[in-house]
Write a protein that holds these residues in place. Structure first.
Motif, mmCIF file in Angstrom:
data_model
loop_
_atom_site.group_PDB
_atom_site.id
_atom_site.type_symbol
_atom_site.label_atom_id
_atom_site.label_comp_id
_atom_site.label_asym_id
_atom_site.label_seq_id
_atom_site.Cartn_x
_atom_site.Cartn_y
_atom_site.Cartn_z
ATOM 1 N N ALA A 6 -27.542 -31.213 -5.498
ATOM 2 C CA ALA A 6 -26.572 -30.414 -6.238
ATOM 3 C C ALA A 6 -25.184 -31.023 -6.123
ATOM 4 O O ALA A 6 -24.802 -31.549 -5.074
ATOM 5 N N LEU A 7 -24.429 -30.930 -7.192
ATOM 6 C CA LEU A 7 -23.036 -31.359 -7.233
ATOM 7 C C LEU A 7 -22.139 -30.132 -7.298
ATOM 8 O O LEU A 7 -22.417 -29.189 -8.043
ATOM 9 N N VAL A 8 -21.047 -30.151 -6.520
ATOM 10 C CA VAL A 8 -20.020 -29.117 -6.613
ATOM 11 C C VAL A 8 -18.680 -29.804 -6.796
ATOM 12 O O VAL A 8 -18.247 -30.567 -5.920
ATOM 13 N N THR A 9 -18.026 -29.592 -7.920
ATOM 14 C CA THR A 9 -16.685 -30.149 -8.102
ATOM 15 C C THR A 9 -15.662 -29.173 -7.522
ATOM 16 O O THR A 9 -15.832 -27.959 -7.600
ATOM 17 N N GLY A 10 -14.621 -29.730 -6.915
ATOM 18 C CA GLY A 10 -13.662 -28.871 -6.221
ATOM 19 C C GLY A 10 -14.294 -28.185 -5.028
ATOM 20 O O GLY A 10 -14.003 -27.027 -4.730
ATOM 21 N N GLY A 11 -15.152 -28.908 -4.307
ATOM 22 C CA GLY A 11 -15.968 -28.299 -3.258
ATOM 23 C C GLY A 11 -15.359 -28.259 -1.875
ATOM 24 O O GLY A 11 -16.049 -27.886 -0.921
ATOM 25 N N LEU A 12 -14.083 -28.622 -1.740
ATOM 26 C CA LEU A 12 -13.480 -28.647 -0.413
ATOM 27 C C LEU A 12 -12.612 -27.424 -0.115
ATOM 28 O O LEU A 12 -12.041 -27.330 0.976
ATOM 29 N N SER A 13 -12.517 -26.497 -1.049
ATOM 30 C CA SER A 13 -11.716 -25.298 -0.811
ATOM 31 C C SER A 13 -12.198 -24.176 -1.724
ATOM 32 O O SER A 13 -12.899 -24.413 -2.714
ATOM 33 N N GLY A 14 -11.805 -22.953 -1.369
ATOM 34 C CA GLY A 14 -12.034 -21.802 -2.229
ATOM 35 C C GLY A 14 -13.484 -21.546 -2.578
ATOM 36 O O GLY A 14 -14.395 -21.658 -1.742
ATOM 37 N N ILE A 15 -13.707 -21.200 -3.839
ATOM 38 C CA ILE A 15 -15.047 -20.888 -4.318
ATOM 39 C C ILE A 15 -15.975 -22.086 -4.178
ATOM 40 O O ILE A 15 -17.147 -21.945 -3.825
ATOM 41 N N GLY A 16 -15.455 -23.274 -4.430
ATOM 42 C CA GLY A 16 -16.267 -24.479 -4.304
ATOM 43 C C GLY A 16 -16.780 -24.667 -2.889
ATOM 44 O O GLY A 16 -17.963 -24.943 -2.662
ATOM 45 N N LYS A 17 -15.898 -24.527 -1.921
ATOM 46 C CA LYS A 17 -16.286 -24.656 -0.512
ATOM 47 C C LYS A 17 -17.320 -23.594 -0.141
ATOM 48 O O LYS A 17 -18.320 -23.892 0.533
ATOM 49 N N GLY A 18 -17.101 -22.357 -0.586
ATOM 50 C CA GLY A 18 -18.067 -21.296 -0.314
ATOM 51 C C GLY A 18 -19.434 -21.624 -0.873
ATOM 52 O O GLY A 18 -20.467 -21.334 -0.250
ATOM 53 N N LEU A 23 -25.180 -23.483 -0.409
ATOM 54 C CA LEU A 23 -26.209 -24.455 -0.785
ATOM 55 C C LEU A 23 -26.752 -25.181 0.431
ATOM 56 O O LEU A 23 -27.960 -25.444 0.539
ATOM 57 N N SER A 24 -25.860 -25.501 1.368
ATOM 58 C CA SER A 24 -26.292 -26.173 2.587
ATOM 59 C C SER A 24 -27.233 -25.281 3.391
ATOM 60 O O SER A 24 -28.224 -25.749 3.955
ATOM 61 N N LYS A 25 -26.932 -23.987 3.441
ATOM 62 C CA LYS A 25 -27.818 -23.053 4.135
ATOM 63 C C LYS A 25 -29.213 -23.039 3.517
ATOM 64 O O LYS A 25 -30.219 -22.835 4.209
ATOM 65 N N LYS A 26 -29.269 -23.254 2.202
ATOM 66 C CA LYS A 26 -30.542 -23.236 1.487
ATOM 67 C C LYS A 26 -31.276 -24.574 1.543
ATOM 68 O O LYS A 26 -32.380 -24.704 1.002
ATOM 69 N N GLY A 27 -30.651 -25.595 2.155
ATOM 70 C CA GLY A 27 -31.323 -26.868 2.318
ATOM 71 C C GLY A 27 -31.101 -27.875 1.216
ATOM 72 O O GLY A 27 -31.811 -28.880 1.135
ATOM 73 N N TYR A 28 -30.124 -27.648 0.360
ATOM 74 C CA TYR A 28 -29.831 -28.606 -0.698
ATOM 75 C C TYR A 28 -29.143 -29.849 -0.127
ATOM 76 O O TYR A 28 -28.412 -29.774 0.869
#
Length: 252
Positions: A6-18, A23-28
């Motif tokens: 999976a890709l998350v853009t803007g993934g280092l803060s806010g909604i993206g980080k959440g 996703l990490s908890k789910k094993g992605y």
């Protein structure tokens, strides 16, 4: 579920980080596109206790060449892309449209519209090769209804709503779904300091949600994760408000 990428853009803060955390908890396997390099190690460290593998790629979404490099990175590292959350973006302060500058127009169109389009072109190419794909875009309540002083932002978010619906129809027979989330007012790192420095504004923003409280990044993230799953495959071309009822109507 087989291991998904999976890709998350803007993934280092806010909604993206959440969303990265969920996703990490789910094993992605999760790839983050962002430009806040100084935050990457801390986010990756947070995810180490979970089942997923998280990697970071610096990617300025205003630059088409860096977007291409980012997807080349995904191809080289994982050989596939299954899911994408096009989340990165920002707005401008509320103002009458006649006071908006050309620079602000270019910035908002660049990050909220063109960047989504360019990412989706690459995402769709990779997903077609897999025969599976889930794309979730971030729009806004402003992408469903507008408000005074928000014409530019609302126009860009309406564009994402239309883009989501049109692309969903383009790929509906290819096991690829495209949906969008319209968040309410979410308590992110940008808002939290106001709790101490400007409590009146903080309280006003909280009351902007019908529940009279802020949403949390995980409130959005858990909906994104569901839309990534195979069980969501009959949900396509939808704009899903996650806002405690903001766009449902007005309260007395």
């Amino acid at each position: 579920m087989e291991k998904r990428v999976a890709l998350v853009t803007g993934g280092l803060s806010g909604i993206g980080k959440g969303t990265v955390l969920e996703l990490s908890k789910k094993g992605y396997d999760v790839v983050i596109f962002d430009i806040q390099d100084e935050k990457a190690d801390a986010v990756i460290e947070l995810c180490k206790e979970f089942k997923g593998n998280v990697v970071y790629k610096h990617c300025d979404l205003f630059k088409s060449n860096e977007i291409k490099e980012g997807f080349d990175f995904i191809q080289e590292k994982f050989g596939r892309l299954d899911c994408a959350f096009n989340n990165a973006g920002f707005g401008i302060l509320s103002k009458p449209f006649g006071e908006v500058t050309e620079k602000e127009i270019d910035m908002e169109l660049g990050i909220l519209v063109k960047a989504h389009m360019m990412c989706m072109i690459h995402e769709l190419r990779m997903m077609k090769e897999n025969g599976y794909g889930r794309i979730v875009n971030t729009t806004s309540g402003a992408g469903l209804v507008s408000s005074q002083g928000m014409a530019l932002y609302s126009a860009c978010k309406h564009a994402i709503s239309g883009l989501t619906k049109g692309v969903a129809l383009d790929y509906a027979t290819q096991n690829i779904t495209v949906n969008a989330i319209a968040p309410g007012t979410i308590e992110t790192e940008l808002i939290l300091p106001y709790k101490e420095t400007k409590p009146d504004e903080y309280a006003m923003w909280a009351k902007a949600n019908p529940s009279e409280r802020f949403g949390q990044p995980y409130d959005i993230a858990r909906v994104v994760v569901f839309l990534f799953e195979e069980d969501s495959d009959f949900i396509n071309g939808t704009i899903i408000p996650v806002d405690s009822g903001c766009v449902a109507g007005t309260r007395q």
